[in-house]
Scaffold this motif. Structure first.
Motif, PDB file in Angstrom:
ATOM      1  N   ILE A  35      -3.940   5.455   2.641  1.00 11.73           N
ATOM      2  CA  ILE A  35      -2.866   4.725   1.973  1.00 11.73           C
ATOM      3  C   ILE A  35      -2.513   5.427   0.670  1.00 11.73           C
ATOM      4  O   ILE A  35      -3.287   6.233   0.141  1.00 11.73           O
ATOM      5  N   GLU A  36      -1.334   5.096   0.156  1.00 15.05           N
ATOM      6  CA  GLU A  36      -0.838   5.754  -1.054  1.00 15.05           C
ATOM      7  C   GLU A  36      -1.435   5.147  -2.318  1.00 15.05           C
ATOM      8  O   GLU A  36      -1.816   5.866  -3.243  1.00 15.05           O
ATOM      9  N   HIS A  37      -1.542   3.825  -2.376  1.00 13.28           N
ATOM     10  CA  HIS A  37      -2.089   3.163  -3.558  1.00 13.28           C
ATOM     11  C   HIS A  37      -2.574   1.782  -3.163  1.00 13.28           C
ATOM     12  O   HIS A  37      -2.242   1.258  -2.087  1.00 13.28           O
ATOM     13  N   LEU A  38      -3.368   1.173  -4.046  1.00  9.91           N
ATOM     14  CA  LEU A  38      -3.872  -0.178  -3.864  1.00  9.91           C
ATOM     15  C   LEU A  38      -3.150  -1.133  -4.806  1.00  9.91           C
ATOM     16  O   LEU A  38      -2.703  -0.725  -5.887  1.00  9.91           O
ATOM     17  N   TYR A  69       0.801  -1.221   0.000  1.00 10.18           N
ATOM     18  CA  TYR A  69       0.000   0.000   0.000  1.00 10.18           C
ATOM     19  C   TYR A  69       0.836   1.274   0.000  1.00 10.18           C
ATOM     20  O   TYR A  69       0.282   2.360   0.108  1.00 10.18           O
ATOM     21  N   GLY A  70       2.141   1.158  -0.109  1.00 18.03           N
ATOM     22  CA  GLY A  70       2.977   2.345  -0.101  1.00 18.03           C
ATOM     23  C   GLY A  70       3.044   2.973   1.281  1.00 18.03           C
ATOM     24  O   GLY A  70       3.021   2.294   2.311  1.00 18.03           O
ATOM     25  N   THR A  71       3.104   4.280   1.320  1.00 24.74           N
ATOM     26  CA  THR A  71       3.154   5.008   2.586  1.00 24.74           C
ATOM     27  C   THR A  71       1.749   5.128   3.166  1.00 24.74           C
ATOM     28  O   THR A  71       0.825   5.591   2.496  1.00 24.74           O
ATOM     29  N   THR A  72       1.595   4.718   4.407  1.00 26.77           N
ATOM     30  CA  THR A  72       0.298   4.779   5.081  1.00 26.77           C
ATOM     31  C   THR A  72       0.349   5.807   6.202  1.00 26.77           C
ATOM     32  O   THR A  72       1.351   5.924   6.911  1.00 26.77           O
ATOM     33  N   LEU A  73      -0.737   6.536   6.341  1.00 31.22           N
ATOM     34  CA  LEU A  73      -0.886   7.540   7.394  1.00 31.22           C
ATOM     35  C   LEU A  73      -2.059   7.135   8.277  1.00 31.22           C
ATOM     36  O   LEU A  73      -3.190   7.009   7.795  1.00 31.22           O
ATOM     37  N   THR A  86      -8.477   3.556  -7.170  1.00 24.37           N
ATOM     38  CA  THR A  86      -8.300   4.762  -6.365  1.00 24.37           C
ATOM     39  C   THR A  86      -8.525   4.434  -4.889  1.00 24.37           C
ATOM     40  O   THR A  86      -9.598   3.951  -4.521  1.00 24.37           O
ATOM     41  N   PRO A  87      -7.556   4.659  -4.034  1.00 20.87           N
ATOM     42  CA  PRO A  87      -7.737   4.309  -2.617  1.00 20.87           C
ATOM     43  C   PRO A  87      -8.660   5.293  -1.906  1.00 20.87           C
ATOM     44  O   PRO A  87      -8.672   6.490  -2.207  1.00 20.87           O
ATOM     45  N   LYS A  88      -9.432   4.772  -0.979  1.00 19.39           N
ATOM     46  CA  LYS A  88     -10.310   5.585  -0.146  1.00 19.39           C
ATOM     47  C   LYS A  88      -9.901   5.428   1.315  1.00 19.39           C
ATOM     48  O   LYS A  88      -9.394   4.380   1.707  1.00 19.39           O
ATOM     49  N   PRO A  89     -10.122   6.445   2.122  1.00 19.67           N
ATOM     50  CA  PRO A  89      -9.754   6.317   3.538  1.00 19.67           C
ATOM     51  C   PRO A  89     -10.625   5.283   4.245  1.00 19.67           C
ATOM     52  O   PRO A  89     -11.784   5.069   3.894  1.00 19.67           O
TER      53      PRO A  89
END
Length: 300
Positions: free
Chosen positions: A124-127, A84-88, A132-135
């Motif tokens: 997340i940065e990408h799926l 998922y790349g960088t996750t916040l 398109t990722p959603k929170p």
């Protein structure tokens, strides 16, 4: 210290505050996803001296779709992941829904409780699929979560999908729910047989060939799923040793004689929804202009 509490992970179709309230006397924690249109409440502000009137039970609103109502998060973590790349991940402590006497709380008497918990928002940065990722909004029945708890909780929620796929394999491929079982003891025996078959598929992975469908991607032997191993299991079984003896030939039993009643009928269990006495039945009509949900849980 003892064992840690059991963590129950659920999707948005479950009423997480209700589950947490019913299981509050057990060593259990509830973690569930919430819809992005939910509205929770903060704790009631402290009462000022010499103030008249009824004290408030709820504080200000926390609207998921309005960032200006969030305020400063209590914790904030950034993690680099492979898929998922960088996750916040951000969390806000002691938020609760404003409950009403409907749905699962319809039969409750008196004042409804305050079920406070921790809200976590995961970006997340990408799926992996490229969509398109959603929170993702999560609600945890615990409070005072630190940064380590926040990371542990959202990672535990993502692990839920692995468990869901395993249960789907049990049901659709191994036939876990196919037999019409009448007793709990028979259900336990059948479940253990399913687990034994699943274990055999896992152990036979290095011996299986990749018999994939035309639309599936090739996979190495250490990446084969149990469903793919099952396709080649008929070629593995003749080469494996069998500790059981040869089966004996037999015929089906005569069954119950004609005209005799069944002395062991199947037990029937009443399934009902609690409802207040004398309450009228209303038919909910889906609104064309949805608004943020400021009350308790309502099934979609």
């Amino acid at each position: 210290m003892g064992d840690p509490d059991i963590l129950i992970v659920a999707d948005a179709g479950y009423d997480a505050p209700r589950l947490a309230f019913l299981l509050k006397d057990l060593p259990v924690q509830v973690l569930a996803r919430m819809r992005s249109d939910r509205v929770l409440r903060r704790p009631a502000p402290p009462r000022e001296p010499h103030t008249r009137g009824r004290p408030p039970r709820h504080g200000g609103e926390f609207v998921f779709g309005q960032p200006d109502t969030w305020g400063t998060p209590d914790t904030e973590t950034v993690t680099d992941t492979r898929l998922y790349g960088t996750t916040l991940a951000r969390s806000w402590d002691r938020l609760h829904p404003k409950l009403t006497h409907r749905s699962s709380w319809a039969a409750a008497d008196g004042t409804l409780p305050i079920v406070a918990g921790t809200v976590i928002r995961l970006d997340i940065e990408h799926l992996p699929s490229g969509a398109t990722p959603k929170p993702v909004w999560l609600w945890w029945s615990g409070t005072d979560a630190d940064a380590a708890d926040t990371d542990r909780l959202w990672q535990a929620y993502l692990r839920r999908f692995d468990i869901e796929h395993t249960f789907r394999l049990f049901k659709q491929t191994l036939g876990w729910t196919c037999p019409k079982i009448r007793t709990p003891e028979a259900a336990d025996r059948w479940t253990w047989l399913i687990l034994a078959a699943y274990t055999q598929l896992r152990l036979a992975r290095p011996l299986a060939a990749d018999r994939r469908r035309p639309w599936e991607r090739p996979a190495s032997s250490d990446r084969l799923t149990p469903a793919r191993v099952r396709r080649d299991f008929r070629h593995i079984r003749p080469t494996a040793a069998c500790p059981a003896q040869a089966p004996k030939s037999t015929r089906p039993g005569p069954g119950r004689p004609s005209g005799r009643k069944n002395t062991r009928p199947t037990p029937r269990h009443d399934v009902h929804t609690p409802r207040k006495t004398g309450s009228a039945t209303f038919r909910n009509k889906k609104s064309t202009t949805p608004r943020p949900r400021r009350t308790g849980y309502r099934s979609s």
